[in-house]
Motif scaffolding. Structure first.
Motif, PDB file in Angstrom:
ATOM      1  N   PHE A 136      34.407  37.819  47.180  1.00 56.99           N
ATOM      2  CA  PHE A 136      35.591  37.155  46.644  1.00 56.99           C
ATOM      3  C   PHE A 136      35.871  37.789  45.292  1.00 56.99           C
ATOM      4  O   PHE A 136      34.977  37.869  44.440  1.00 56.99           O
ATOM      5  N   ALA A 137      37.109  38.266  45.095  1.00 61.24           N
ATOM      6  CA  ALA A 137      37.445  38.981  43.866  1.00 61.24           C
ATOM      7  C   ALA A 137      38.705  38.401  43.241  1.00 61.24           C
ATOM      8  O   ALA A 137      39.557  37.843  43.937  1.00 61.24           O
ATOM      9  N   LEU A 138      38.799  38.543  41.919  1.00 61.56           N
ATOM     10  CA  LEU A 138      39.987  38.106  41.214  1.00 61.56           C
ATOM     11  C   LEU A 138      40.204  38.935  39.965  1.00 61.56           C
ATOM     12  O   LEU A 138      39.261  39.466  39.372  1.00 61.56           O
ATOM     13  N   LEU A 139      41.479  39.052  39.597  1.00 65.52           N
ATOM     14  CA  LEU A 139      41.883  39.675  38.339  1.00 65.52           C
ATOM     15  C   LEU A 139      42.385  38.561  37.441  1.00 65.52           C
ATOM     16  O   LEU A 139      42.952  37.577  37.917  1.00 65.52           O
ATOM     17  N   MET A 140      42.175  38.725  36.150  1.00 62.92           N
ATOM     18  CA  MET A 140      42.564  37.668  35.219  1.00 62.92           C
ATOM     19  C   MET A 140      42.953  38.242  33.872  1.00 62.92           C
ATOM     20  O   MET A 140      42.624  39.391  33.552  1.00 62.92           O
ATOM     21  N   ASN A 141      43.647  37.430  33.104  1.00 63.12           N
ATOM     22  CA  ASN A 141      43.894  37.697  31.693  1.00 63.12           C
ATOM     23  C   ASN A 141      43.032  36.695  30.946  1.00 63.12           C
ATOM     24  O   ASN A 141      43.387  35.521  30.834  1.00 63.12           O
ATOM     25  N   ARG A 142      41.870  37.152  30.500  1.00 63.97           N
ATOM     26  CA  ARG A 142      40.941  36.216  29.872  1.00 63.97           C
ATOM     27  C   ARG A 142      41.171  36.158  28.371  1.00 63.97           C
ATOM     28  O   ARG A 142      41.536  37.152  27.747  1.00 63.97           O
ATOM     29  N   PHE A 143      40.964  34.971  27.804  1.00 60.79           N
ATOM     30  CA  PHE A 143      41.037  34.812  26.364  1.00 60.79           C
ATOM     31  C   PHE A 143      39.689  35.249  25.811  1.00 60.79           C
ATOM     32  O   PHE A 143      38.644  34.793  26.265  1.00 60.79           O
ATOM     33  N   ASP A 144      39.685  36.147  24.834  1.00 60.02           N
ATOM     34  CA  ASP A 144      38.434  36.662  24.278  1.00 60.02           C
ATOM     35  C   ASP A 144      37.965  35.751  23.144  1.00 60.02           C
ATOM     36  O   ASP A 144      38.359  35.905  21.999  1.00 60.02           O
ATOM     37  N   TRP A 145      37.125  34.782  23.509  1.00 60.41           N
ATOM     38  CA  TRP A 145      36.601  33.822  22.529  1.00 60.41           C
ATOM     39  C   TRP A 145      35.661  34.482  21.536  1.00 60.41           C
ATOM     40  O   TRP A 145      35.397  33.939  20.465  1.00 60.41           O
ATOM     41  N   SER A 146      35.162  35.659  21.828  1.00 62.60           N
ATOM     42  CA  SER A 146      34.177  36.314  20.955  1.00 62.60           C
ATOM     43  C   SER A 146      34.802  37.099  19.811  1.00 62.60           C
ATOM     44  O   SER A 146      34.086  37.608  18.955  1.00 62.60           O
ATOM     45  N   HIS A 171      31.858  31.713  52.902  1.00 56.65           N
ATOM     46  CA  HIS A 171      33.104  30.995  53.154  1.00 56.65           C
ATOM     47  C   HIS A 171      33.771  30.619  51.831  1.00 56.65           C
ATOM     48  O   HIS A 171      33.115  30.543  50.794  1.00 56.65           O
ATOM     49  N   VAL A 172      35.088  30.400  51.921  1.00 57.21           N
ATOM     50  CA  VAL A 172      35.895  30.050  50.749  1.00 57.21           C
ATOM     51  C   VAL A 172      36.763  28.853  51.104  1.00 57.21           C
ATOM     52  O   VAL A 172      37.346  28.816  52.199  1.00 57.21           O
ATOM     53  N   ALA A 173      36.846  27.884  50.200  1.00 56.31           N
ATOM     54  CA  ALA A 173      37.720  26.723  50.389  1.00 56.31           C
ATOM     55  C   ALA A 173      38.570  26.541  49.137  1.00 56.31           C
ATOM     56  O   ALA A 173      38.062  26.650  48.008  1.00 56.31           O
ATOM     57  N   TYR A 174      39.861  26.293  49.350  1.00 65.58           N
ATOM     58  CA  TYR A 174      40.804  26.083  48.251  1.00 65.58           C
ATOM     59  C   TYR A 174      41.238  24.624  48.262  1.00 65.58           C
ATOM     60  O   TYR A 174      41.448  24.049  49.331  1.00 65.58           O
ATOM     61  N   ALA A 175      41.430  24.044  47.077  1.00 67.14           N
ATOM     62  CA  ALA A 175      41.929  22.668  46.982  1.00 67.14           C
ATOM     63  C   ALA A 175      42.772  22.528  45.723  1.00 67.14           C
ATOM     64  O   ALA A 175      42.492  23.155  44.698  1.00 67.14           O
ATOM     65  N   GLY A 176      43.810  21.719  45.808  1.00 69.36           N
ATOM     66  CA  GLY A 176      44.608  21.398  44.633  1.00 69.36           C
ATOM     67  C   GLY A 176      45.697  22.395  44.285  1.00 69.36           C
ATOM     68  O   GLY A 176      46.385  22.219  43.283  1.00 69.36           O
ATOM     69  N   SER A 192      42.642  24.054  35.551  1.00 68.40           N
ATOM     70  CA  SER A 192      43.366  22.930  34.966  1.00 68.40           C
ATOM     71  C   SER A 192      44.294  22.348  36.028  1.00 68.40           C
ATOM     72  O   SER A 192      44.758  23.059  36.917  1.00 68.40           O
ATOM     73  N   GLY A 193      44.528  21.060  35.956  1.00 64.80           N
ATOM     74  CA  GLY A 193      45.363  20.397  36.946  1.00 64.80           C
ATOM     75  C   GLY A 193      44.612  19.988  38.193  1.00 64.80           C
ATOM     76  O   GLY A 193      45.195  19.457  39.127  1.00 64.80           O
ATOM     77  N   GLY A 194      43.310  20.262  38.255  1.00 63.90           N
ATOM     78  CA  GLY A 194      42.495  19.807  39.370  1.00 63.90           C
ATOM     79  C   GLY A 194      42.293  20.786  40.502  1.00 63.90           C
ATOM     80  O   GLY A 194      41.621  20.462  41.478  1.00 63.90           O
ATOM     81  N   GLY A 195      42.848  21.971  40.425  1.00 63.05           N
ATOM     82  CA  GLY A 195      42.641  22.961  41.480  1.00 63.05           C
ATOM     83  C   GLY A 195      41.218  23.498  41.470  1.00 63.05           C
ATOM     84  O   GLY A 195      40.580  23.577  40.419  1.00 63.05           O
ATOM     85  N   THR A 196      40.710  23.855  42.656  1.00 60.15           N
ATOM     86  CA  THR A 196      39.373  24.441  42.763  1.00 60.15           C
ATOM     87  C   THR A 196      39.339  25.513  43.842  1.00 60.15           C
ATOM     88  O   THR A 196      40.111  25.483  44.795  1.00 60.15           O
ATOM     89  N   VAL A 197      38.414  26.434  43.647  1.00 58.90           N
ATOM     90  CA  VAL A 197      38.027  27.379  44.688  1.00 58.90           C
ATOM     91  C   VAL A 197      36.520  27.209  44.832  1.00 58.90           C
ATOM     92  O   VAL A 197      35.782  27.298  43.847  1.00 58.90           O
ATOM     93  N   ARG A 198      36.066  26.929  46.052  1.00 55.49           N
ATOM     94  CA  ARG A 198      34.641  26.766  46.322  1.00 55.49           C
ATOM     95  C   ARG A 198      34.171  27.922  47.191  1.00 55.49           C
ATOM     96  O   ARG A 198      34.746  28.184  48.245  1.00 55.49           O
ATOM     97  N   LEU A 199      33.127  28.588  46.712  1.00 59.74           N
ATOM     98  CA  LEU A 199      32.556  29.733  47.417  1.00 59.74           C
ATOM     99  C   LEU A 199      31.177  29.356  47.944  1.00 59.74           C
ATOM    100  O   LEU A 199      30.276  29.041  47.150  1.00 59.74           O
ATOM    101  N   GLY A 200      31.002  29.390  49.229  1.00 63.74           N
ATOM    102  CA  GLY A 200      29.671  29.222  49.802  1.00 63.74           C
ATOM    103  C   GLY A 200      28.965  30.561  49.717  1.00 63.74           C
ATOM    104  O   GLY A 200      29.463  31.560  50.234  1.00 63.74           O
ATOM    105  N   VAL A 201      27.817  30.592  49.009  1.00 61.33           N
ATOM    106  CA  VAL A 201      27.115  31.858  48.785  1.00 61.33           C
ATOM    107  C   VAL A 201      25.668  31.774  49.248  1.00 61.33           C
ATOM    108  O   VAL A 201      25.058  30.708  49.239  1.00 61.33           O
TER     109      VAL A 201
END
Length: 143
Positions: free
Chosen positions: A40-50, A72-77, A109-118
């Motif tokens: 499972f892969a994703l691209l993001m614009n991350r905030f650099d807290w460091s 397996h992957v499950a999406y919700a929200g 945020s807003g309650g969305g989730t991605v669950r990865l069975g690993v």
């Protein structure tokens, strides 16, 4: 500015990765599951807290992250088929089931989730070079 590269092989490592991707902005179309590769892969614009800019708005960086040994992957929200959708990542957690197997949960945020069975934890995060001034520093209500 140094590019960040992290590898998570256990839940403690995953907590470190989670801290670095907190408040990352992700387009729904920039994440996906390659079932044949069990990745499972994703691209993001991350905030650099460091970067440590308490008065400034901070910096965002383009980054990629992937998880291996995903069965397996499950999406919700949220609608995973909505390419225009944008999510803000809050945290990544691991819940063991039959160690070292378990579930990695990406909470948005807003309650969305991605669950990865690993089968085990193996996650990689890497900055991809691009960085720019953030339009605002993320802030969270403590309620």
């Amino acid at each position: 500015m140094t590019d960040l590269k992290l590898l998570a092989l256990d839940s403690e490592d995953l907590e470190v990765v989670s801290a670095h991707v907190q408040d990352a902005v992700i387009r729904v179309s920039d994440m996906g599951y390659a079932k044949g590769d069990r990745r499972f892969a994703l691209l993001m614009n991350r905030f650099d807290w460091s970067t440590g800019q308490p008065r400034g708005k901070g910096v965002r960086k383009r980054a990629g992250m992937h998880f291996n040994a995903v069965n397996h992957v499950a999406y919700a929200g949220f609608d995973p088929a909505a390419p225009e959708g944008v999510l803000e990542l809050l945290a990544i957690h691991f819940t063991p089931s039959d160690a070292p197997a378990g579930t990695i949960e990406l909470s948005f945020s807003g309650g969305g989730t991605v669950r990865l069975g690993v089968d085990y934890i193996e996650a990689r995060l890497a900055d991809l070079g691009a960085a720019w001034a953030a339009s605002a520093k993320p802030a969270h209500s403590l309620d």
